[in-house]
Design a protein around this motif. Structure first.
Motif, PDB file in Angstrom:
ATOM      1  N   ALA A 133      65.602  49.598 -67.594  1.00 30.70           N
ATOM      2  CA  ALA A 133      64.388  48.973 -68.140  1.00 30.70           C
ATOM      3  C   ALA A 133      64.444  48.902 -69.659  1.00 30.70           C
ATOM      4  CB  ALA A 133      63.152  49.748 -67.688  1.00 30.70           C
ATOM      5  N   ALA A 134      64.837  50.000 -70.295  1.00 34.02           N
ATOM      6  CA  ALA A 134      64.914  50.033 -71.755  1.00 34.02           C
ATOM      7  C   ALA A 134      65.951  49.045 -72.269  1.00 34.02           C
ATOM      8  CB  ALA A 134      65.249  51.451 -72.235  1.00 34.02           C
ATOM      9  N   MET A 135      67.073  48.936 -71.566  1.00 36.28           N
ATOM     10  CA  MET A 135      68.135  48.032 -72.000  1.00 36.28           C
ATOM     11  C   MET A 135      67.758  46.567 -71.796  1.00 36.28           C
ATOM     12  SD  MET A 135      70.579  49.767 -73.418  1.00 36.28           S
ATOM     13  CE  MET A 135      69.196  50.608 -74.168  1.00 36.28           C
ATOM     14  N   GLN A 136      67.003  46.282 -70.724  1.00 35.15           N
ATOM     15  CA  GLN A 136      66.507  44.913 -70.514  1.00 35.15           C
ATOM     16  C   GLN A 136      65.645  44.492 -71.700  1.00 35.15           C
ATOM     17  OE1 GLN A 136      66.254  42.433 -68.047  1.00 35.15           O
ATOM     18  NE2 GLN A 136      67.502  43.288 -66.383  1.00 35.15           N
ATOM     19  N   GLN A 137      64.744  45.370 -72.103  1.00 38.10           N
ATOM     20  CA  GLN A 137      63.850  45.067 -73.222  1.00 38.10           C
ATOM     21  C   GLN A 137      64.633  44.883 -74.512  1.00 38.10           C
ATOM     22  OE1 GLN A 137      60.731  44.302 -73.213  1.00 38.10           O
ATOM     23  NE2 GLN A 137      60.412  44.237 -75.440  1.00 38.10           N
ATOM     24  N   ARG A 138      65.581  45.808 -74.770  1.00 34.40           N
ATOM     25  CA  ARG A 138      66.350  45.712 -76.012  1.00 34.40           C
ATOM     26  C   ARG A 138      67.217  44.453 -76.022  1.00 34.40           C
ATOM     27  NH1 ARG A 138      68.075  47.321 -80.675  1.00 34.40           N
ATOM     28  NH2 ARG A 138      70.305  47.458 -81.122  1.00 34.40           N
ATOM     29  N   ALA A 139      67.795  44.100 -74.877  1.00 37.44           N
ATOM     30  CA  ALA A 139      68.623  42.892 -74.810  1.00 37.44           C
ATOM     31  C   ALA A 139      67.809  41.661 -75.183  1.00 37.44           C
ATOM     32  CB  ALA A 139      69.213  42.734 -73.412  1.00 37.44           C
ATOM     33  N   ARG A 140      66.590  41.582 -74.658  1.00 41.01           N
ATOM     34  CA  ARG A 140      65.728  40.441 -74.964  1.00 41.01           C
ATOM     35  C   ARG A 140      65.365  40.416 -76.455  1.00 41.01           C
ATOM     36  NH1 ARG A 140      63.471  42.078 -69.692  1.00 41.01           N
ATOM     37  NH2 ARG A 140      63.883  40.399 -68.195  1.00 41.01           N
ATOM     38  N   GLU A 141      65.070  41.589 -76.994  1.00 41.45           N
ATOM     39  CA  GLU A 141      64.699  41.665 -78.415  1.00 41.45           C
ATOM     40  C   GLU A 141      65.876  41.269 -79.309  1.00 41.45           C
ATOM     41  OE1 GLU A 141      63.362  45.667 -78.856  1.00 41.45           O
ATOM     42  OE2 GLU A 141      61.388  45.275 -77.945  1.00 41.45           O
ATOM     43  N   LEU A 142      67.062  41.752 -78.969  1.00 37.24           N
ATOM     44  CA  LEU A 142      68.251  41.418 -79.761  1.00 37.24           C
ATOM     45  C   LEU A 142      68.543  39.928 -79.707  1.00 37.24           C
ATOM     46  CD1 LEU A 142      70.898  44.229 -79.070  1.00 37.24           C
ATOM     47  CD2 LEU A 142      70.178  43.411 -81.316  1.00 37.24           C
ATOM     48  N   LEU A 143      68.525  39.360 -78.519  1.00 39.98           N
ATOM     49  CA  LEU A 143      68.819  37.928 -78.382  1.00 39.98           C
ATOM     50  C   LEU A 143      67.802  37.086 -79.141  1.00 39.98           C
ATOM     51  CD1 LEU A 143      69.831  37.890 -74.609  1.00 39.98           C
ATOM     52  CD2 LEU A 143      71.312  37.277 -76.543  1.00 39.98           C
ATOM     53  N   THR A 144      66.534  37.466 -79.070  1.00 38.29           N
ATOM     54  CA  THR A 144      65.499  36.736 -79.801  1.00 38.29           C
ATOM     55  C   THR A 144      65.734  36.829 -81.301  1.00 38.29           C
ATOM     56  OG1 THR A 144      63.893  37.144 -78.031  1.00 38.29           O
ATOM     57  CG2 THR A 144      63.009  36.530 -80.187  1.00 38.29           C
ATOM     58  N   ALA A 145      66.059  38.042 -81.786  1.00 38.37           N
ATOM     59  CA  ALA A 145      66.329  38.231 -83.214  1.00 38.37           C
ATOM     60  C   ALA A 145      67.537  37.423 -83.669  1.00 38.37           C
ATOM     61  CB  ALA A 145      66.556  39.716 -83.510  1.00 38.37           C
ATOM     62  N   LEU A 146      68.455  37.182 -82.748  1.00 34.86           N
ATOM     63  CA  LEU A 146      69.665  36.418 -83.058  1.00 34.86           C
ATOM     64  C   LEU A 146      69.485  34.917 -82.839  1.00 34.86           C
ATOM     65  CD1 LEU A 146      72.206  38.911 -81.493  1.00 34.86           C
ATOM     66  CD2 LEU A 146      72.169  38.223 -83.891  1.00 34.86           C
TER      67      LEU A 146
ATOM     68  N   ILE B  66      77.598  39.614 -80.236  1.00 33.87           N
ATOM     69  CA  ILE B  66      77.015  40.589 -81.157  1.00 33.87           C
ATOM     70  C   ILE B  66      75.930  41.395 -80.449  1.00 33.87           C
ATOM     71  CG2 ILE B  66      75.628  40.867 -83.259  1.00 33.87           C
ATOM     72  CD1 ILE B  66      77.070  38.376 -84.370  1.00 33.87           C
ATOM     73  N   ALA B  67      75.063  40.702 -79.700  1.00 30.35           N
ATOM     74  CA  ALA B  67      73.988  41.384 -78.962  1.00 30.35           C
ATOM     75  C   ALA B  67      74.577  42.381 -77.972  1.00 30.35           C
ATOM     76  CB  ALA B  67      73.110  40.363 -78.237  1.00 30.35           C
ATOM     77  N   ARG B  68      75.604  41.984 -77.273  1.00 32.96           N
ATOM     78  CA  ARG B  68      76.246  42.889 -76.302  1.00 32.96           C
ATOM     79  C   ARG B  68      76.819  44.119 -77.002  1.00 32.96           C
ATOM     80  NH1 ARG B  68      81.328  40.420 -73.390  1.00 32.96           N
ATOM     81  NH2 ARG B  68      82.067  40.628 -75.542  1.00 32.96           N
ATOM     82  N   ALA B  69      77.490  43.919 -78.124  1.00 32.61           N
ATOM     83  CA  ALA B  69      78.116  45.037 -78.827  1.00 32.61           C
ATOM     84  C   ALA B  69      77.090  46.023 -79.379  1.00 32.61           C
ATOM     85  CB  ALA B  69      78.987  44.502 -79.963  1.00 32.61           C
ATOM     86  N   LEU B  70      75.904  45.522 -79.746  1.00 31.54           N
ATOM     87  CA  LEU B  70      74.890  46.370 -80.375  1.00 31.54           C
ATOM     88  C   LEU B  70      73.838  46.885 -79.393  1.00 31.54           C
ATOM     89  CD1 LEU B  70      74.276  44.374 -83.686  1.00 31.54           C
ATOM     90  CD2 LEU B  70      75.390  46.599 -83.467  1.00 31.54           C
ATOM     91  N   LEU B  71      73.960  46.547 -78.130  1.00 29.09           N
ATOM     92  CA  LEU B  71      72.895  46.829 -77.165  1.00 29.09           C
ATOM     93  C   LEU B  71      72.501  48.302 -77.131  1.00 29.09           C
ATOM     94  CD1 LEU B  71      71.055  45.738 -74.894  1.00 29.09           C
ATOM     95  CD2 LEU B  71      72.890  46.340 -73.283  1.00 29.09           C
ATOM     96  N   THR B  72      73.467  49.191 -77.087  1.00 23.81           N
ATOM     97  CA  THR B  72      73.172  50.618 -76.963  1.00 23.81           C
ATOM     98  C   THR B  72      73.031  51.312 -78.312  1.00 23.81           C
ATOM     99  OG1 THR B  72      75.527  51.141 -76.780  1.00 23.81           O
ATOM    100  CG2 THR B  72      74.327  50.785 -74.723  1.00 23.81           C
TER     101      THR B  72
ATOM    102  N   GLY C 259      66.171  32.651 -77.917  1.00 19.12           N
ATOM    103  CA  GLY C 259      64.931  33.000 -77.234  1.00 19.12           C
ATOM    104  C   GLY C 259      65.040  32.881 -75.729  1.00 19.12           C
ATOM    105  N   ASP C 260      63.913  33.081 -75.029  1.00 21.90           N
ATOM    106  CA  ASP C 260      63.940  33.182 -73.570  1.00 21.90           C
ATOM    107  C   ASP C 260      64.435  31.915 -72.873  1.00 21.90           C
ATOM    108  OD1 ASP C 260      61.749  31.614 -74.120  1.00 21.90           O
ATOM    109  OD2 ASP C 260      60.296  32.910 -73.106  1.00 21.90           O
ATOM    110  N   ASN C 261      64.428  30.781 -73.544  1.00 22.60           N
ATOM    111  CA  ASN C 261      64.950  29.559 -72.919  1.00 22.60           C
ATOM    112  C   ASN C 261      66.477  29.597 -72.781  1.00 22.60           C
ATOM    113  OD1 ASN C 261      64.665  29.451 -75.798  1.00 22.60           O
ATOM    114  ND2 ASN C 261      65.391  27.337 -75.755  1.00 22.60           N
ATOM    115  N   TYR C 262      67.136  30.571 -73.438  1.00 22.83           N
ATOM    116  CA  TYR C 262      68.596  30.690 -73.335  1.00 22.83           C
ATOM    117  C   TYR C 262      69.017  31.770 -72.345  1.00 22.83           C
ATOM    118  CZ  TYR C 262      69.184  27.870 -77.583  1.00 22.83           C
ATOM    119  OH  TYR C 262      69.174  26.859 -78.507  1.00 22.83           O
ATOM    120  N   TRP C 263      68.148  32.690 -72.001  1.00 20.85           N
ATOM    121  CA  TRP C 263      68.562  33.904 -71.303  1.00 20.85           C
ATOM    122  C   TRP C 263      69.238  33.658 -69.971  1.00 20.85           C
ATOM    123  CZ3 TRP C 263      63.364  36.950 -72.276  1.00 20.85           C
ATOM    124  CH2 TRP C 263      63.250  37.214 -73.663  1.00 20.85           C
ATOM    125  N   GLN C 264      68.823  32.620 -69.242  1.00 21.52           N
ATOM    126  CA  GLN C 264      69.408  32.364 -67.921  1.00 21.52           C
ATOM    127  C   GLN C 264      70.494  31.285 -67.957  1.00 21.52           C
ATOM    128  OE1 GLN C 264      68.856  34.475 -65.569  1.00 21.52           O
ATOM    129  NE2 GLN C 264      67.360  35.483 -66.917  1.00 21.52           N
TER     130      GLN C 264
END
Length: 242
Positions: free
Chosen positions: A133-146, A170-176, A149-154
């Motif tokens: 759950a925490a990683m799902q939230q962080r992944a969304r936040e990172l992708l948005t910051a980069l 970059i988002a993947r590398a920084l996720l944790t 946005g949510d139109n790209y996630w799927q």
């Protein structure tokens, strides 16, 4: 003796022990006695400090990266990652530490083309066995910051431009929120404008995560983005200010 604060279940991801992010002491590696040898007397970087490693092909850059990632162990000397004696760990424990504490951005990016943007990022969470759950939230936040946005996630990774794929990497590398991020020649195929945009995004997001970046390249023009450098032709000098 190991110097490490092991994270307990429920600890926030931002909790980190107060040790150098990466520290090498009298490091030596050789493929056969009397042959080519990589030797670094001392290298130490604090959390959030970024290092540019410069060297031509064949200078030992890949060997150094393999040592820093725990893929290869030194013949002599010490490698400490956030207080953990990497050189003393078994292969399986090095694998686990690498999954949680070391992010890598590769030259070829290594995204899985048929997976969605979000799933590509969350692959790192699976390997690190991080709370879903925490990683799902962080992944969304990172992708948005980069800028994704949510139109790209799927969207599938194969449907993105090269610049967008780099942001996913970059988002993947920084996720944790890893202690260390290693970037291995990720800009070598880019033109000047895209290269500069990539550098700015990478370092900006690393700063937000408190992650130390070790960036490897033969392109000396990228040195201007860093406060510290390590020249593979002068390893005995260690880290020097740019």
């Amino acid at each position: 003796m190991l110097r490490y604060h092991s994270m307990q279940k429920g600890d926030p991801v931002t909790t980190k022990p107060k040790f150098p992010a990466i520290e090498l002491k009298d490091l030596k590696f050789w493929y056969q006695p009397g042959g080519w040898q990589l030797a670094i007397p001392k290298l130490s970087l604090s959390s959030g400090q970024h290092l540019f490693v410069r060297g031509a092909s064949g200078s030992g850059k890949t060997t150094l990266l393999n040592l820093l990632c725990g893929i290869t162990v030194p013949n002599a000397g010490e490698i400490w990652l956030n207080g953990m004696a990497l050189h003393q760990l078994s292969a399986s424990r090095r694998d686990k530490l690498r999954a949680s504490e070391i992010g890598v951005v590769f030259q070829q990016l290594n995204l899985i083309p048929y997976l969605s943007v979000l799933d590509n990022v969350l692959l790192r969470a699976a390997f690190a066995r991080a709370p879903a759950a925490a990683m799902q939230q962080r992944a969304r936040e990172l992708l948005t910051a980069l800028g994704l946005g949510d139109n790209y996630w799927q969207q599938k990774a194969s449907q993105l431009s090269v610049g967008q794929q780099q942001r996913v990497a970059i988002a993947r590398a920084l996720l944790t929120q890893p202690t260390l991020l290693i970037a291995d020649e990720p800009t070598s195929a880019l033109d000047a404008d895209n290269r500069d945009a990539f550098m700015q995004v990478l370092l900006s997001e690393a700063d937000k995560s408190g992650t130390t970046v070790i960036f490897v390249s033969h392109d000396s023009q990228l040195q201007r983005y860093f406060h510290y450098q390590l020249a593979m032709t002068a390893l005995e000098q260690g880290v020097v200010a740019c």
